[in-house]
Design a protein around this motif. Sequence first.
Motif, short mmCIF file in Angstrom:
data_model
loop_
_atom_site.label_atom_id
_atom_site.label_comp_id
_atom_site.label_asym_id
_atom_site.label_seq_id
_atom_site.Cartn_x
_atom_site.Cartn_y
_atom_site.Cartn_z
N ARG A 227 0.84 -1.21 0.00
CA ARG A 227 0.00 0.00 0.00
C ARG A 227 0.87 1.25 0.00
O ARG A 227 0.60 2.21 -0.74
N LEU A 228 1.90 1.25 0.82
CA LEU A 228 2.79 2.41 0.90
C LEU A 228 3.58 2.57 -0.39
O LEU A 228 3.79 3.68 -0.88
N ILE A 229 4.01 1.45 -0.97
CA ILE A 229 4.71 1.51 -2.25
C ILE A 229 3.78 2.09 -3.32
O ILE A 229 4.20 2.88 -4.18
N GLY A 230 2.51 1.72 -3.27
CA GLY A 230 1.54 2.26 -4.21
C GLY A 230 1.41 3.77 -4.10
O GLY A 230 1.32 4.48 -5.11
N GLN A 231 1.39 4.28 -2.86
CA GLN A 231 1.33 5.74 -2.66
C GLN A 231 2.56 6.42 -3.24
O GLN A 231 2.48 7.49 -3.84
N GLN A 232 3.71 5.81 -3.04
CA GLN A 232 4.94 6.37 -3.59
C GLN A 232 4.93 6.33 -5.12
O GLN A 232 5.45 7.25 -5.77
N LEU A 233 4.33 5.29 -5.69
CA LEU A 233 4.26 5.19 -7.15
C LEU A 233 3.40 6.30 -7.74
O LEU A 233 3.71 6.84 -8.81
N VAL A 234 2.32 6.67 -7.04
CA VAL A 234 1.48 7.77 -7.51
C VAL A 234 2.29 9.06 -7.55
O VAL A 234 2.24 9.82 -8.53
N LEU A 235 3.05 9.31 -6.49
CA LEU A 235 3.88 10.51 -6.42
C LEU A 235 4.94 10.47 -7.52
O LEU A 235 5.17 11.46 -8.22
N SER A 236 5.58 9.32 -7.69
CA SER A 236 6.61 9.19 -8.71
C SER A 236 6.03 9.34 -10.11
O SER A 236 6.67 9.88 -11.01
N ARG A 237 4.80 8.86 -10.30
CA ARG A 237 4.15 8.98 -11.61
C ARG A 237 4.02 10.44 -12.02
O ARG A 237 4.33 10.82 -13.15
N ASP A 238 3.56 11.28 -11.09
CA ASP A 238 3.39 12.69 -11.41
C ASP A 238 4.73 13.36 -11.71
O ASP A 238 4.85 14.18 -12.63
N LEU A 239 5.76 13.01 -10.94
CA LEU A 239 7.09 13.57 -11.19
C LEU A 239 7.64 13.06 -12.53
O LEU A 239 8.32 13.80 -13.24
N LEU A 240 7.33 11.81 -12.87
CA LEU A 240 7.80 11.23 -14.13
C LEU A 240 7.14 11.94 -15.31
O LEU A 240 7.82 12.29 -16.29
N ILE A 241 5.84 12.16 -15.23
CA ILE A 241 5.13 12.86 -16.31
C ILE A 241 5.69 14.27 -16.47
O ILE A 241 5.91 14.76 -17.59
#
Length: 441
Positions: A227-241
């Motif tokens: 779950r925590l990794i998923g939250q970090q992935l959302v944050l990373s997704r926005d930074l990646l875009i």
Amino acid sequence: MTQPAATAVRAATSRRIAALALPALVVLAAEPLYVLVDTAVVGHLGRIPLAALAIGGTVMTLIAWLGTVVAYGTTGRSARRFGAGDRASAVAEGVQASWLALGVGVLVALGMQVGGGALARTLAGGGGEVADAAGQWLRIAALGAPGLLLAAAGNGWLRGVQDTRRPVVFVLGPNLLSALLCPLLVYPAGLGLVGSAVANAVAQTLSGVLFAAALVAERVSLRARPRLIGQQLVLSRDLLIRGLAFQASFLSATAVAARFGAATVGAHQIALQLWFFTALLLDALAIAAQSLIGAALGAGDDAGARALARRIGLFGAACGAVFAVLIAAGAGVVPGWFSSDPQVHEQAMVAWPWFVAMQPLAGVVFALDGVLIGAGDVRYLRNLTIVAALGGFLPAIWLAYGLDLGLGGIWAGLTLFVVIRLAALLLRLRSGGWAVVGAVR
């Protein structure tokens, strides 16, 4: 919220900002400086090994960029936990980021064993000696990808808990070792280009091991939490875009410059790489902002976070003004370091006034980017970057091509990109919508 955390937030003076920014600058500069050493060593092997290194190095640079995304996303979240007085949870963010980094790194390493040769041929424009050498270099160097990304995650959580000493040791030490190992493997050991790849992989793996050992020493649970990794992935997704919008913009600018001729694109490359270098220096300030703003909001001190954001913005403007003075003073000298062609110098002088004028503005923009990343306001940053790129930078540079405005038009477009972002960041800062308190956002 614990009193020590709140006190640390209020004590975030200019000296404290510098104490976080300067070690971050050392860490940021270590890899590019090693790349310069690696290039110099391989360059003496001949044209083909150097070209192969350029192709393989480009791929590894993109992987390192993924690491930067992981590090930036981790710093803000970890800093919030730390500011709330919960160091164990701050470190736990690092644990999950490290699992994410390790998983991606292993996939990259395996993928390059299978597809590294094909990727090298694609980038080289077909087969041949350069493509074959690049593929071999890439397959070996990619074995260091798990360590490279683990180090990025480690930088993220250690910055979050405001530990500035260990990242310097964990990054600089392996890079220095590799800088010594590279010429020994390339020449006396007779490995040639392969020696460069081995030295890269050794440095990155050692750095990753040091950061992983630091996590183990914290004596927190190392169990993966999806779950925590998923939250970090959302944050990373926005930074990646957001990062992809940057990449598309700068690639388009180079493509337009190339249409104006070799001298124009050469001058553009000189000015752009110098601009990237100043951005790297200013990123150290943004990293300090991520750590301090995250800690302030985690401690529930929104007023302190706002005051700190204003101070960091002024700090960025001052740094940008210093760069502007230095760049203006070097106008007649610096382009000559990179080319002896008088036409390239002439074209560089077309971009130079824009380059100089942009520095104070860019200083504020990069600093406030760090503020919003530290606050976890990355969705706003993502949307802003896309709007500024699609609505400002890209139309401006292609208009420059259509109206035959040359390099001046391209750099006017880059300046417009910075101005749009500056205006929107100042409005966001003034609104206060970014200053959400609490251990998590």
